[in-house]
Design a protein around this motif. Sequence first.
Motif, PDB file in Angstrom:
ATOM      1  N   VAL A 228       2.033 -13.454  -4.150  1.00 37.90           N
ATOM      2  CA  VAL A 228       2.395 -12.056  -3.327  1.00 37.90           C
ATOM      3  C   VAL A 228       1.564 -10.816  -2.894  1.00 37.90           C
ATOM      4  O   VAL A 228       2.010 -10.252  -2.286  1.00 37.90           O
ATOM      5  CB  VAL A 228       3.357 -11.104  -4.593  1.00 37.90           C
ATOM      6  CG1 VAL A 228       3.933  -9.948  -4.532  1.00 37.90           C
ATOM      7  CG2 VAL A 228       4.831 -13.017  -5.194  1.00 37.90           C
ATOM      8  N   LYS A 229       0.704 -10.999  -4.061  1.00 43.62           N
ATOM      9  CA  LYS A 229      -0.133  -9.531  -3.603  1.00 43.62           C
ATOM     10  C   LYS A 229      -0.993 -10.214  -1.746  1.00 43.62           C
ATOM     11  O   LYS A 229      -1.127  -8.984  -0.939  1.00 43.62           O
ATOM     12  CB  LYS A 229      -1.397  -9.724  -4.646  1.00 43.62           C
ATOM     13  CG  LYS A 229      -0.607  -9.061  -6.335  1.00 43.62           C
ATOM     14  CD  LYS A 229      -1.549  -8.711  -7.086  1.00 43.62           C
ATOM     15  CE  LYS A 229      -1.423  -8.050  -8.404  1.00 43.62           C
ATOM     16  NZ  LYS A 229      -2.147  -8.005  -9.802  1.00 43.62           N
TER      17      LYS A 229
ATOM     18  N   ARG B 162       0.992  -5.809   5.682  1.00 43.52           N
ATOM     19  CA  ARG B 162       0.143  -4.758   5.577  1.00 43.52           C
ATOM     20  C   ARG B 162      -0.892  -5.065   6.491  1.00 43.52           C
ATOM     21  O   ARG B 162      -1.029  -3.954   7.745  1.00 43.52           O
ATOM     22  CB  ARG B 162      -0.112  -4.291   4.670  1.00 43.52           C
ATOM     23  CG  ARG B 162       1.466  -4.031   3.474  1.00 43.52           C
ATOM     24  CD  ARG B 162       0.709  -3.400   2.380  1.00 43.52           C
ATOM     25  NE  ARG B 162       2.164  -2.571   1.509  1.00 43.52           N
ATOM     26  CZ  ARG B 162       1.606  -1.947   0.396  1.00 43.52           C
ATOM     27  NH1 ARG B 162       0.179  -2.380  -0.198  1.00 43.52           N
ATOM     28  NH2 ARG B 162       2.579  -2.294  -0.693  1.00 43.52           N
TER      29      ARG B 162
ATOM     30  N   ILE C 113       1.650  -9.445   0.577  1.00 44.29           N
ATOM     31  CA  ILE C 113       1.275  -8.155   0.433  1.00 44.29           C
ATOM     32  C   ILE C 113       0.985  -7.655   1.627  1.00 44.29           C
ATOM     33  O   ILE C 113       0.875  -6.818   2.394  1.00 44.29           O
ATOM     34  CB  ILE C 113       2.275  -7.034  -0.510  1.00 44.29           C
ATOM     35  CG1 ILE C 113       3.300  -7.588  -1.152  1.00 44.29           C
ATOM     36  CG2 ILE C 113       1.950  -5.618  -0.229  1.00 44.29           C
ATOM     37  CD1 ILE C 113       3.196  -7.062  -2.205  1.00 44.29           C
TER      38      ILE C 113
ATOM     39  N   GLU D  68       7.841  -8.027 -10.523  1.00 44.04           N
ATOM     40  CA  GLU D  68       9.695  -7.855  -9.278  1.00 44.04           C
ATOM     41  C   GLU D  68       9.389  -8.909  -9.101  1.00 44.04           C
ATOM     42  O   GLU D  68      11.120  -9.596  -8.461  1.00 44.04           O
ATOM     43  CB  GLU D  68      10.492  -6.922  -9.777  1.00 44.04           C
ATOM     44  CG  GLU D  68      10.590  -6.297 -10.930  1.00 44.04           C
ATOM     45  CD  GLU D  68      11.017  -4.822 -10.275  1.00 44.04           C
ATOM     46  OE1 GLU D  68      12.267  -4.661 -11.196  1.00 44.04           O
ATOM     47  OE2 GLU D  68      10.576  -4.032  -9.621  1.00 44.04           O
ATOM     48  N   ILE D  69       9.200  -9.306  -7.187  1.00 43.59           N
ATOM     49  CA  ILE D  69       8.800  -9.483  -6.285  1.00 43.59           C
ATOM     50  C   ILE D  69       8.712 -11.077  -6.434  1.00 43.59           C
ATOM     51  O   ILE D  69       9.914 -11.855  -6.244  1.00 43.59           O
ATOM     52  CB  ILE D  69       8.093  -8.834  -5.453  1.00 43.59           C
ATOM     53  CG1 ILE D  69       8.245  -7.719  -5.061  1.00 43.59           C
ATOM     54  CG2 ILE D  69       7.650  -9.708  -3.976  1.00 43.59           C
ATOM     55  CD1 ILE D  69       7.363  -6.671  -4.138  1.00 43.59           C
TER      56      ILE D  69
ATOM     57  N   VAL E  37       8.484 -10.102   1.897  1.00 42.17           N
ATOM     58  CA  VAL E  37       8.034  -8.899   0.299  1.00 42.17           C
ATOM     59  C   VAL E  37       7.497  -7.804   0.847  1.00 42.17           C
ATOM     60  O   VAL E  37       7.029  -6.906   0.019  1.00 42.17           O
ATOM     61  CB  VAL E  37       6.725  -9.692   0.107  1.00 42.17           C
ATOM     62  CG1 VAL E  37       7.168 -10.994  -0.736  1.00 42.17           C
ATOM     63  CG2 VAL E  37       5.427 -10.098   1.265  1.00 42.17           C
TER      64      VAL E  37
ATOM     65  N   ARG F  71       8.764  -4.309  -1.452  1.00 42.40           N
ATOM     66  CA  ARG F  71       8.049  -4.010  -1.748  1.00 42.40           C
ATOM     67  C   ARG F  71       8.335  -1.697  -1.890  1.00 42.40           C
ATOM     68  O   ARG F  71       8.064  -1.283  -2.235  1.00 42.40           O
ATOM     69  CB  ARG F  71       6.466  -4.049  -1.966  1.00 42.40           C
ATOM     70  CG  ARG F  71       5.193  -2.891  -2.475  1.00 42.40           C
ATOM     71  CD  ARG F  71       5.276  -3.098  -3.653  1.00 42.40           C
ATOM     72  NE  ARG F  71       3.769  -2.803  -4.294  1.00 42.40           N
ATOM     73  CZ  ARG F  71       4.130  -1.661  -5.228  1.00 42.40           C
ATOM     74  NH1 ARG F  71       4.743  -1.724  -6.613  1.00 42.40           N
ATOM     75  NH2 ARG F  71       3.311  -1.087  -6.137  1.00 42.40           N
ATOM     76  N   ASP F  72       7.399  -2.355  -0.435  1.00 43.33           N
ATOM     77  CA  ASP F  72       7.447  -0.571   0.551  1.00 43.33           C
ATOM     78  C   ASP F  72       9.034  -0.011   0.687  1.00 43.33           C
ATOM     79  O   ASP F  72       9.038   1.199   0.872  1.00 43.33           O
ATOM     80  CB  ASP F  72       6.855  -0.565   2.225  1.00 43.33           C
ATOM     81  CG  ASP F  72       5.759  -0.732   1.364  1.00 43.33           C
ATOM     82  OD1 ASP F  72       4.854  -0.916  -0.029  1.00 43.33           O
ATOM     83  OD2 ASP F  72       4.663  -2.462   2.261  1.00 43.33           O
TER      84      ASP F  72
ATOM     85  N   TYR G 110      10.382  -2.451  -5.492  1.00 41.18           N
ATOM     86  CA  TYR G 110       9.976  -3.747  -6.710  1.00 41.18           C
ATOM     87  C   TYR G 110       9.036  -3.366  -6.847  1.00 41.18           C
ATOM     88  O   TYR G 110       7.675  -3.706  -6.148  1.00 41.18           O
ATOM     89  CB  TYR G 110      10.502  -4.720  -5.836  1.00 41.18           C
ATOM     90  CG  TYR G 110      11.847  -4.967  -5.914  1.00 41.18           C
ATOM     91  CD1 TYR G 110      12.649  -5.453  -7.234  1.00 41.18           C
ATOM     92  CD2 TYR G 110      12.784  -5.687  -4.599  1.00 41.18           C
ATOM     93  CE1 TYR G 110      13.719  -5.397  -7.483  1.00 41.18           C
ATOM     94  CE2 TYR G 110      14.776  -5.196  -4.870  1.00 41.18           C
ATOM     95  CZ  TYR G 110      15.065  -5.307  -6.040  1.00 41.18           C
ATOM     96  OH  TYR G 110      16.479  -5.585  -5.942  1.00 41.18           O
ATOM     97  N   SER G 111       9.025  -3.540  -7.591  1.00 42.99           N
ATOM     98  CA  SER G 111       6.793  -4.589  -8.774  1.00 42.99           C
ATOM     99  C   SER G 111       6.990  -5.440  -8.043  1.00 42.99           C
ATOM    100  O   SER G 111       7.185  -5.808  -7.853  1.00 42.99           O
ATOM    101  CB  SER G 111       7.129  -4.037 -10.231  1.00 42.99           C
ATOM    102  OG  SER G 111       7.566  -5.077 -10.347  1.00 42.99           O
ATOM    103  N   TYR G 112       5.645  -5.932  -8.569  1.00 40.40           N
ATOM    104  CA  TYR G 112       4.979  -7.152  -8.071  1.00 40.40           C
ATOM    105  C   TYR G 112       5.316  -8.258  -8.746  1.00 40.40           C
ATOM    106  O   TYR G 112       5.834  -9.010  -7.881  1.00 40.40           O
ATOM    107  CB  TYR G 112       3.264  -7.171  -8.027  1.00 40.40           C
ATOM    108  CG  TYR G 112       2.267  -5.769  -7.358  1.00 40.40           C
ATOM    109  CD1 TYR G 112       2.667  -6.154  -5.711  1.00 40.40           C
ATOM    110  CD2 TYR G 112       2.194  -4.781  -7.305  1.00 40.40           C
ATOM    111  CE1 TYR G 112       1.877  -5.836  -4.487  1.00 40.40           C
ATOM    112  CE2 TYR G 112       1.262  -4.160  -6.661  1.00 40.40           C
ATOM    113  CZ  TYR G 112       1.409  -4.422  -5.054  1.00 40.40           C
ATOM    114  OH  TYR G 112       0.570  -3.562  -4.238  1.00 40.40           O
TER     115      TYR G 112
END
Length: 162
Positions: free
Chosen positions: A140-141, A148, A144, A128-129, A115, A119-120, A124-126
Amino acid sequence: MTVAEFNKCVSDLTDGLFRFVVKNTRDVPSAEDIVQESFVRLWENRDKVVFGSSKSYLYTIAYRLLVDRGRRRSVHNEVDMSVAAGIRNSEEHHPDLDGIIASALGKLRDDWRMVVLLRDMEGYSYEEIAEITGCTLSQVKVNIFRGRSRLRDLLGSLDDII
């Protein structure tokens, strides 16, 4: 999807999909197989896939193949620095920043790494992921954030690295 649209997908999306897969597998031959299988499945389902959503479809297939591969793999392999990102050492005792980041990415849990890369690295947007991975938007959030955070812990201060 027409043959011309499929060919456009192959020419436009192969490099990005390969980068995503090789960052997750850290193995070029396996990444090539997964990318090829993704395009085979796109071709087999070309009547069902709308051209505008072909990128999302390909990344979803590649993601699922990566997950299946991860389930079959019982032991995590060490990161192969030369494969992970075409990394070169600028000096023997000072590996370059790409190598340090690739090594840290290799130490992340598979679901976090995927993820974070989607994303990075791929942008891709959240939403889309979530569609690609089949996870909820909240998960997903969370993944991520955790990925990170773990990268920050692994990398420490950039001043220490550089």
